[in-house]
Write a protein that holds these residues in place. Sequence first.
Motif, PDB file in Angstrom:
ATOM      1  N   LEU A   1      -6.633 -28.923  -8.295  1.00 55.79           N
ATOM      2  CA  LEU A   1      -5.339 -28.711  -8.655  1.00 55.79           C
ATOM      3  C   LEU A   1      -4.589 -28.498  -7.365  1.00 55.79           C
ATOM      4  N   ALA A   2      -3.167 -28.773  -7.460  1.00 55.26           N
ATOM      5  CA  ALA A   2      -2.065 -28.549  -6.416  1.00 55.26           C
ATOM      6  C   ALA A   2      -1.040 -27.572  -7.095  1.00 55.26           C
ATOM      7  N   ALA A   3      -0.916 -26.418  -6.561  1.00 56.46           N
ATOM      8  CA  ALA A   3      -0.028 -25.511  -7.401  1.00 56.46           C
ATOM      9  C   ALA A   3       0.450 -24.761  -6.082  1.00 56.46           C
ATOM     10  N   ALA A   4       1.415 -23.629  -6.716  1.00 52.34           N
ATOM     11  CA  ALA A   4       1.944 -22.587  -5.574  1.00 52.34           C
ATOM     12  C   ALA A   4       0.719 -21.586  -5.352  1.00 52.34           C
ATOM     13  N   PRO A   5       0.661 -21.210  -4.012  1.00 53.60           N
ATOM     14  CA  PRO A   5      -0.234 -20.543  -3.252  1.00 53.60           C
ATOM     15  C   PRO A   5      -0.898 -19.436  -4.261  1.00 53.60           C
ATOM     16  N   GLU A   6       0.207 -18.789  -4.816  1.00 53.14           N
ATOM     17  CA  GLU A   6      -0.052 -17.747  -5.750  1.00 53.14           C
ATOM     18  C   GLU A   6      -1.056 -17.932  -7.034  1.00 53.14           C
ATOM     19  N   VAL A   7      -0.826 -19.195  -7.371  1.00 49.82           N
ATOM     20  CA  VAL A   7      -1.645 -19.716  -8.643  1.00 49.82           C
ATOM     21  C   VAL A   7      -3.055 -19.974  -8.024  1.00 49.82           C
ATOM     22  N   VAL A   8      -3.086 -20.716  -6.905  1.00 55.34           N
ATOM     23  CA  VAL A   8      -4.364 -20.983  -6.646  1.00 55.34           C
ATOM     24  C   VAL A   8      -5.217 -19.725  -6.158  1.00 55.34           C
ATOM     25  N   ARG A   9      -4.579 -18.817  -5.770  1.00 54.48           N
ATOM     26  CA  ARG A   9      -5.171 -17.426  -5.197  1.00 54.48           C
ATOM     27  C   ARG A   9      -5.724 -16.735  -6.709  1.00 54.48           C
ATOM     28  N   LEU A  10      -4.784 -16.833  -7.783  1.00 53.43           N
ATOM     29  CA  LEU A  10      -5.362 -16.330  -8.784  1.00 53.43           C
ATOM     30  C   LEU A  10      -6.459 -17.120  -9.614  1.00 53.43           C
ATOM     31  N   LEU A  11      -6.644 -18.493  -9.545  1.00 56.10           N
ATOM     32  CA  LEU A  11      -7.727 -19.139  -9.991  1.00 56.10           C
ATOM     33  C   LEU A  11      -8.851 -18.975  -9.364  1.00 56.10           C
ATOM     34  N   LYS A  12      -8.745 -18.826  -7.949  1.00 57.40           N
ATOM     35  CA  LYS A  12      -9.970 -18.757  -7.133  1.00 57.40           C
ATOM     36  C   LYS A  12     -10.454 -17.283  -7.426  1.00 57.40           C
ATOM     37  N   ASP A  13      -9.872 -16.307  -7.852  1.00 59.53           N
ATOM     38  CA  ASP A  13     -10.275 -15.076  -7.953  1.00 59.53           C
ATOM     39  C   ASP A  13     -10.841 -14.936  -9.360  1.00 59.53           C
ATOM     40  N   ALA A  14     -10.730 -15.832 -10.119  1.00 60.57           N
ATOM     41  CA  ALA A  14     -11.140 -15.914 -11.553  1.00 60.57           C
ATOM     42  C   ALA A  14     -12.489 -16.742 -11.756  1.00 60.57           C
ATOM     43  N   ARG A  15     -13.094 -17.180 -10.614  1.00 60.38           N
ATOM     44  CA  ARG A  15     -14.261 -18.166 -10.830  1.00 60.38           C
ATOM     45  C   ARG A  15     -15.227 -17.687  -9.839  1.00 60.38           C
ATOM     46  N   PRO A  16     -16.348 -18.229  -9.992  1.00 62.94           N
ATOM     47  CA  PRO A  16     -17.600 -17.883  -9.360  1.00 62.94           C
ATOM     48  C   PRO A  16     -17.562 -18.826  -8.142  1.00 62.94           C
ATOM     49  N   PRO A  17     -17.906 -18.642  -6.986  1.00 59.71           N
ATOM     50  CA  PRO A  17     -18.041 -19.400  -5.678  1.00 59.71           C
ATOM     51  C   PRO A  17     -18.827 -20.670  -5.702  1.00 59.71           C
ATOM     52  N   TRP A  18     -18.783 -21.537  -4.731  1.00 59.07           N
ATOM     53  CA  TRP A  18     -19.369 -22.727  -4.901  1.00 59.07           C
ATOM     54  C   TRP A  18     -19.360 -23.697  -5.971  1.00 59.07           C
ATOM     55  N   SER A  19     -18.148 -23.753  -6.590  1.00 62.40           N
ATOM     56  CA  SER A  19     -18.017 -24.847  -7.596  1.00 62.40           C
ATOM     57  C   SER A  19     -18.343 -26.164  -7.489  1.00 62.40           C
ATOM     58  N   VAL A  20     -17.732 -26.520  -6.131  1.00 65.16           N
ATOM     59  CA  VAL A  20     -17.906 -28.050  -5.529  1.00 65.16           C
ATOM     60  C   VAL A  20     -19.128 -28.063  -4.911  1.00 65.16           C
ATOM     61  N   ASN A  21     -20.092 -28.837  -5.211  1.00 62.43           N
ATOM     62  CA  ASN A  21     -21.237 -28.876  -4.370  1.00 62.43           C
ATOM     63  C   ASN A  21     -21.037 -29.668  -2.924  1.00 62.43           C
TER      64      ASN A  21
END
Length: 377
Positions: free
Chosen positions: A226-246
Amino acid sequence: VTAPFQRHGGNLRQVAARWGVPEDLLDFSVNTHPFGPPRAALAAARRALARASEYPDPDAADLAEAVALAHGLSSRSVLPGNGATELIDLLPRALGVRKALVVAPTYGEYGEAVRRAGGAVQVVWRERLDRFPVAAVEDAIERGRCDLVILCSPNNPTGDRIDDGAFHRVLAACETVGARLLLDEAFVDYDEGGSRVGLVARRPLLMVLRGFTKFYALAGLRAGYLAAAPEVVRLLKDARPPWSVNRVAEAAALACLGLPGYAARERGRMAGLRQDFSASLGGLGLTVAPSAANFLLCHLPEAAPGADRLYEGLAREGFLVRHCGSFGLGDRYLRLRVHLPEANAALLPVLARHLTPRPAPHPRARAAGEADATMRP
Ligand SMILES: Cc1ncc(COP(=O)(O)O)c(C=O)c1O
């Protein structure tokens, strides 16, 4: 699950079990690049596999940086994900979407994700399948109190690109009411008109989704962003577990980004195949929607059996097509992937035979005016 109403293409196992046919069906239901992944991507994946015992980078930062560089964005504006699907699922939840607007028919996961996140979905239906209803969408944005609008270009299943005029009208309408706009560009690499991902740097309410599943045929590895504003990226990152992309998926995706000439060559190759296949399908009496992607939405000729019967008849002969029931398109449409030339050539005579009406007329009378309703859903 009744097979005709498949939610996604490509589930050969389920279809084979349903109809008692071998699993090696020729698959026209899934929209991956028929020539397979770039060799360099597979080589990179194999190299990465040698480090399978190590955790991947939790943020897939190398991929984020490479994507950012390719599109003139900050790497803080790029969020790699486990396919576009992970990001579609994550986005309404992470942003707390209360009401989203979708333009139907389109990819079903948008509405599902919004509902899973507890939001409502407002649907604007196209009046004609080959025309984006820009005025109705603008109107719905102005009145609908949606906080998210979701567009897909080229759109699945219709195949059309939303033109620049319509896209900018929708973006402007979103900006007027403060709604975010998610643009899914899963098929944009096939589209001569090009991507809008670079706009994200200047339009903070715009979010663009892309992936490596379709054009790079890496569906089995799961990589998108996803390409988006940095604050959107931050919100999404904080809402999911790490290592989604192997590690393997990240390596393959990175290799795809570094292939000079590949995209233009494969886009051109697909355009030629699409033109030929579309003309041949038209010759069988199908009405084929103009497509900027690697699939064709086809309306069945008047005298042909319905999509349910065609779907089953073709499956029994080893061809899997996409029934469009799950898109809300009923029984008169099929979506066909543009496959390899030999696969397209194999399907055509079998499809022609199945399109031929049986001697006994179908008892159900057609409503007056239905005959000219080809591209009206
Ligand atoms: C329009 C659209 N977006 C996203 C996806 C999901 O892609 P991915 O494999 O990257 O999750 C699909 C898959 O069919 C699709 O058609």
